[in-house]
Design a protein around this motif. Structure first.
Motif, PDB file in Angstrom:
ATOM      1  N   VAL A 195     -17.734  -8.456 -19.327  1.00 48.51           N
ATOM      2  CA  VAL A 195     -18.308  -9.523 -20.138  1.00 48.51           C
ATOM      3  C   VAL A 195     -18.923 -10.555 -19.202  1.00 48.51           C
ATOM      4  O   VAL A 195     -18.641 -10.573 -18.004  1.00 48.51           O
ATOM      5  CB  VAL A 195     -17.232 -10.172 -21.034  1.00 48.51           C
ATOM      6  CG1 VAL A 195     -16.772  -9.197 -22.109  1.00 48.51           C
ATOM      7  CG2 VAL A 195     -16.028 -10.647 -20.215  1.00 48.51           C
ATOM      8  N   GLN A 199     -13.934 -14.521 -22.905  1.00 49.10           N
ATOM      9  CA  GLN A 199     -14.109 -14.358 -24.345  1.00 49.10           C
ATOM     10  C   GLN A 199     -12.748 -14.222 -25.012  1.00 49.10           C
ATOM     11  O   GLN A 199     -11.764 -13.834 -24.381  1.00 49.10           O
ATOM     12  CB  GLN A 199     -14.974 -13.133 -24.659  1.00 49.10           C
ATOM     13  CG  GLN A 199     -16.399 -13.248 -24.158  1.00 49.10           C
ATOM     14  CD  GLN A 199     -17.281 -12.106 -24.615  1.00 49.10           C
ATOM     15  OE1 GLN A 199     -16.905 -11.313 -25.481  1.00 49.10           O
ATOM     16  NE2 GLN A 199     -18.473 -12.025 -24.040  1.00 49.10           N
ATOM     17  N   PRO A 208     -14.097 -11.538 -16.919  1.00 49.53           N
ATOM     18  CA  PRO A 208     -15.013 -10.664 -16.180  1.00 49.53           C
ATOM     19  C   PRO A 208     -14.582 -10.400 -14.736  1.00 49.53           C
ATOM     20  O   PRO A 208     -15.397 -10.442 -13.815  1.00 49.53           O
ATOM     21  CB  PRO A 208     -16.329 -11.439 -16.231  1.00 49.53           C
ATOM     22  CG  PRO A 208     -15.902 -12.866 -16.200  1.00 49.53           C
ATOM     23  CD  PRO A 208     -14.627 -12.920 -16.998  1.00 49.53           C
TER      24      PRO A 208
END
Length: 436
Positions: A195, A199, A208
């Motif tokens: 990502v 999130q 990430p």
């Protein structure tokens, strides 16, 4: 490492302890507003900084936080009748208003002057951002209430999960500023993914990066400190870094990095030397979860995970209901919910951690800075009466921001997320230090 004397300065808040004195120079969260839902409703026990108190909402909607003990024969006012703008002791009917004044004394002659001479301890209150706050310091030092970091605007959506933790406030706060532990302890809830930034969904927080050994950097600020945990991102690791900055807002608040849906803050209210009211707060706009959804995600629901007084169902006595079968099937801890996983670590360290023989590493830089800063602050308060974070002028807490994101190498991490006010304070501090 800390000596026993230093550890006591850091941890102890009861009586005339310097750290308790620092806490008393700040507005403290006493209870959630939801705990006092109606006028003339049930009183609520409150214990802060080792003091036993009672909170109640009177007939006009005002909130009082007063001494639990009736001054007459020392019965508990928790059991009192909450009626007609006061708490009436069940024993002899003495009645006290939100300011601690005795407004009725039916057991004494009508002409007795005693009522005018009797007053119980009461603390000024302010209701905002989901809390009833109290001022427990000297009346002549009471500042105007400053909105907390999790209420940047009056219409900010705020959801709060609360639990009482059976250990000292400092070791809980150390967990909040410990970025490295999340890659292990919370690895089943904070999951690496391809990502662009952090999130959130109903089940996990996605990040990430797979890097479990972040590089840490700390920058002191007038409010406490800002620190950065820098990791290799999953994508473009040769040219980019994944940066997460966390703010310690002295003396008891931590703002951790946000995700794509909401921001997160943690507030630690010392109940006494060995217990803490822990508040995990989501805040922001329309995508912020409602209170019940937030507590469900954290496994902190009232009546399921905690009782009506926010006492935990999972305790050391029942091994925190750890599920070893779930661990064998892939869950890292066998304990559901990010705060519950933390609680296992915090409480099993001990009610007050022995910091004299710890073995600290590079990942503990923020912990070392917190201890150094707050032990120094306790010494300074004992010597001068000046409390960290209470001096003016200062950056309003509602203007402070953490940061998370993937950025190109060569950035100034200290400026990431910093407001104009914070940058101006930093420039002024650097100028003053250069002039010395």
């Amino acid at each position: 490492m800390l000596t026993k004397a230093e550890n006591d300065l850091l941890c102890r808040v009861e009586g005339d302890a310097p750290m308790g004195g620092i806490m008393r120079r700040h507005w403290l969260p006493a209870v959630l507003s939801e705990q006092l839902p109606e006028r003339d409703g049930d009183p609520v026990r409150v214990r802060l900084l080792g003091e036993n108190l009672v909170a109640f909402r009177d007939s006009e909607g005002r909130v009082g936080v007063v001494d639990e003990t009736c001054p007459h024969r020392k019965a508990s006012l928790f059991y009192a009748r909450n009626e007609e703008c006061g708490l009436r002791c069940l024993y002899h009917g003495w009645k006290f208003d939100v300011d601690g004044n005795c407004v009725d004394m039916p057991s004494e002659p009508a002409e007795s002057p005693l009522r005018q001479k009797v007053k119980i301890k009461s603390y000024p209150t302010h209701e905002q951002a989901g809390f009833v706050w109290v001022w427990m310091g000297p009346a002549n030092e009471m500042p105007a209430f400053d909105p907390p970091v999790f209420q940047p605007t009056p219409d900010t959506k705020i959801s709060i999960s609360k639990m009482i933790v059976d250990c000292n406030w400092a070791q809980i706060l150390e967990g909040a500023i410990d970025s490295a532990h999340s890659s292990s302890l919370h690895s089943s809830d904070m999951v690496p993914a391809r990502v662009e930034g952090a999130q959130a969904n109903d089940e996990n927080w996605l990040r990430p990066s797979t890097d479990k050994a972040p590089r840490l950097f700390v920058d002191r600020a007038e409010f406490g400190f800002r620190y950065s945990a820098i990791r290799r991102p999953i994508k473009d690791a040769a040219t980019k870094d994944y940066v997460r900055t966390t703010l310690f807002i002295a003396p008891y608040t931590v703002q951790i990095p946000s995700n794509n849906l909401y921001n997160v803050a943690i507030v630690h209210a010392p109940v006494d030397d060995t217990r803490t009211a822990f508040h995990f707060i989501a805040w922001g706009g329309a995508t912020t979860p409602d209170v019940e959804s937030w507590r469900k995600f954290l496994h902190g629901r009232v009546g399921v995970d905690v009782d009506k007084n926010f006492i935990k169902i999972r305790t050391r006595a029942n091994d925190y209901l750890q599920d070893r079968q779930a661990m064998r099937l892939g869950d890292f801890t066998g304990v559901p919910g990010i705060p519950n996983q933390d609680v296992v670590m915090w409480e099993t360290i001990g009610a007050i951690a022995d910091r004299a023989d710890e073995i600290l590493g590079a990942s503990d830089l923020a912990i070392v800075e917190f201890r150094r800063q707050m032990v120094d602050a306790a010494r300074k308060f004992a010597a001068t009466g000046e409390a960290i974070g209470a001096h003016q002028p200062r950056v309003p807490h509602a203007r402070l921001h953490s940061f998370e994101g993937v950025v190109a190498k060569g950035y100034d991490w200290r400026a990431l997320g910093a407001s104009k006010e914070e940058l101006a304070f930093r420039a002024a501090r650097a100028s003053a230090e250069a002039a010395e």
